[in-house]
Design an enzyme around this catalytic site. Sequence first.
Site, mmCIF file in Angstrom:
data_model
loop_
_atom_site.group_PDB
_atom_site.id
_atom_site.type_symbol
_atom_site.label_atom_id
_atom_site.label_comp_id
_atom_site.label_asym_id
_atom_site.label_seq_id
_atom_site.Cartn_x
_atom_site.Cartn_y
_atom_site.Cartn_z
ATOM 1 N N ASP A 248 25.038 74.923 23.779
ATOM 2 C CA ASP A 248 24.870 74.831 25.230
ATOM 3 C C ASP A 248 25.110 73.430 25.780
ATOM 4 O OD1 ASP A 248 24.075 77.610 25.653
ATOM 5 O OD2 ASP A 248 22.339 77.064 24.439
ATOM 6 N N ARG B 15 9.389 66.079 25.622
ATOM 7 C CA ARG B 15 10.167 65.962 26.860
ATOM 8 C C ARG B 15 9.924 64.658 27.605
ATOM 9 N NH1 ARG B 15 11.898 69.711 23.658
ATOM 10 N NH2 ARG B 15 13.370 71.149 24.575
ATOM 11 N N ASP C 270 10.489 73.543 29.974
ATOM 12 C CA ASP C 270 11.140 72.266 29.704
ATOM 13 C C ASP C 270 11.856 71.694 30.935
ATOM 14 O OD1 ASP C 270 10.198 72.124 27.105
ATOM 15 O OD2 ASP C 270 11.868 73.293 26.304
ATOM 16 N N SER D 148 15.913 80.808 19.870
ATOM 17 C CA SER D 148 15.911 79.514 20.537
ATOM 18 C C SER D 148 14.904 78.653 19.785
ATOM 19 C CB SER D 148 15.506 79.675 21.996
ATOM 20 O OG SER D 148 15.245 78.406 22.546
HETATM 21 N N1 ARG Z 1 6.960 77.400 24.646
HETATM 22 C C1 ARG Z 1 6.965 76.089 24.126
HETATM 23 C C2 ARG Z 1 6.707 75.078 25.202
HETATM 24 O O1 ARG Z 1 6.893 75.368 26.342
HETATM 25 C C3 ARG Z 1 8.199 75.791 23.335
HETATM 26 C C4 ARG Z 1 9.460 75.644 24.113
HETATM 27 C C5 ARG Z 1 10.551 75.452 23.165
HETATM 28 N N2 ARG Z 1 11.794 75.200 23.768
HETATM 29 C C6 ARG Z 1 12.916 75.791 23.358
HETATM 30 N N3 ARG Z 1 14.000 75.468 23.960
HETATM 31 N N4 ARG Z 1 12.914 76.666 22.397
HETATM 32 O O2 ARG Z 1 6.320 73.987 24.939
#
Ligand code: ARG
Length: 399
Positions: free
Chosen positions: A14, A95, A124, A175
């Site tokens: 991506d 992040r 995110d 993912s």
């Molecule tokens: N649900 C988790 C969070 O919001 C993990 C997110 C993981 N991101 C991903 N692109 N798989 O912190």
Amino acid sequence: MTERVVLAYSGGLDTSVAIPYIAEETGAEVIAVAVDLGQGGEDLEVIRKRALACGAAEAVVTDAKEEFAADFCFPALKANALYMDRYPLVSALSRPLIVKHLAAAAGEYGGTAVAHGCTGKGNDQVRFEAGLAVLNPDLKVIAPARDFAWTRDKAIAFAEEKGLPIDVSSKSPYSIDQNIWGRAVETGFLEDIWNAPIEDLYDYTADPAQPREADEVVITFSAGVPTALDGRALSPYEIIAELNQRAGAQGVGRLDMVEDRLVGIKSREVYEAPAAIALIAAHQELENVTVERDLARFKRGVDQRWSELAYDGLWFSPLMDSLNAFIAEAQKHVSGDIRLTLHGGRAVVTGRRSAASLYDYDLATYDTGDVFDQSLAKGFVELWSLPSKIAAKRDRQVG
Ligand code: ARG
């Protein structure tokens, strides 16, 4: 002058596709920034070259492993940070650090916008953009996956059309986001929440059900942060890395949960975070030994709020700063050793010792040498229960 866009680059399909796409859509030059958070996997130099091959004007790799461990994972540890009492905030912690490096790169390379590959359904995007709003509100945000409704098929078609050097066949159905604090796996067959996780999903942990010898580790803390394992002084990153190996080999830190996302969706997540889970177990127990009762009770609420702020993308916020100040004060005496047994998927505390211990053997013992004056307890109990006793009497009279 051509505008420059700083892209948070992972090396995956991506964000690789995003490079020529952003260049085409905006006419800007793309500066790809990859941040090393100890995620392992592909060599970052390979990732950097791929960004250039996809058309980036510049590609930078930043080693932020120690910074992530010391300034993001350890503050989480001091807060015993577990969102919904379980998730150690693996992605949520990374992040704000990535945002910091993107904002810095924008300054360095003259970027006027920042781009990320997040969709519009996740947390995110919020963490990236809420962080940027604080660190540099002048930067514009470009989110191709969200704002131009990219799908996987569209991305693959675009990659093929442009002849991008990406192996589209190897893309996993999940993912995945991973760093030194842990690993998150979602989507695919996991979206049916009745489906059990399969062994294949896991990478940081061995199957906890397999028979093996237990491991034992002594973790030394100083003011709430670990400084040594088995008496060997190590850096923050080294401590987490070694515990990921040792606790991971015992299957510690697997989680399968449905969680409340900030955007209102409930989502199914599988995590593995061996070091994080072992360290939090050890840290909590050292707090039990060294933190006074009322402070400890109050801190549990603070810890929970801290976790929610971090999860909700408010790392850079006034409340977070103030909670951190409280937590720092509360960690003053959280120093000493915790012994953990790692086995069968669990990290179990089996010993504690601290020069700042509040555990007083002479007060606690039921053997001879007891200095606790039990005669004082009688009056204490009577006065303690007095308000409820009076209220109950009133209820019996008034009905
Ligand atoms: N649900 C988790 C969070 O919001 C993990 C997110 C993981 N991101 C991903 N692109 N798989 O912190």
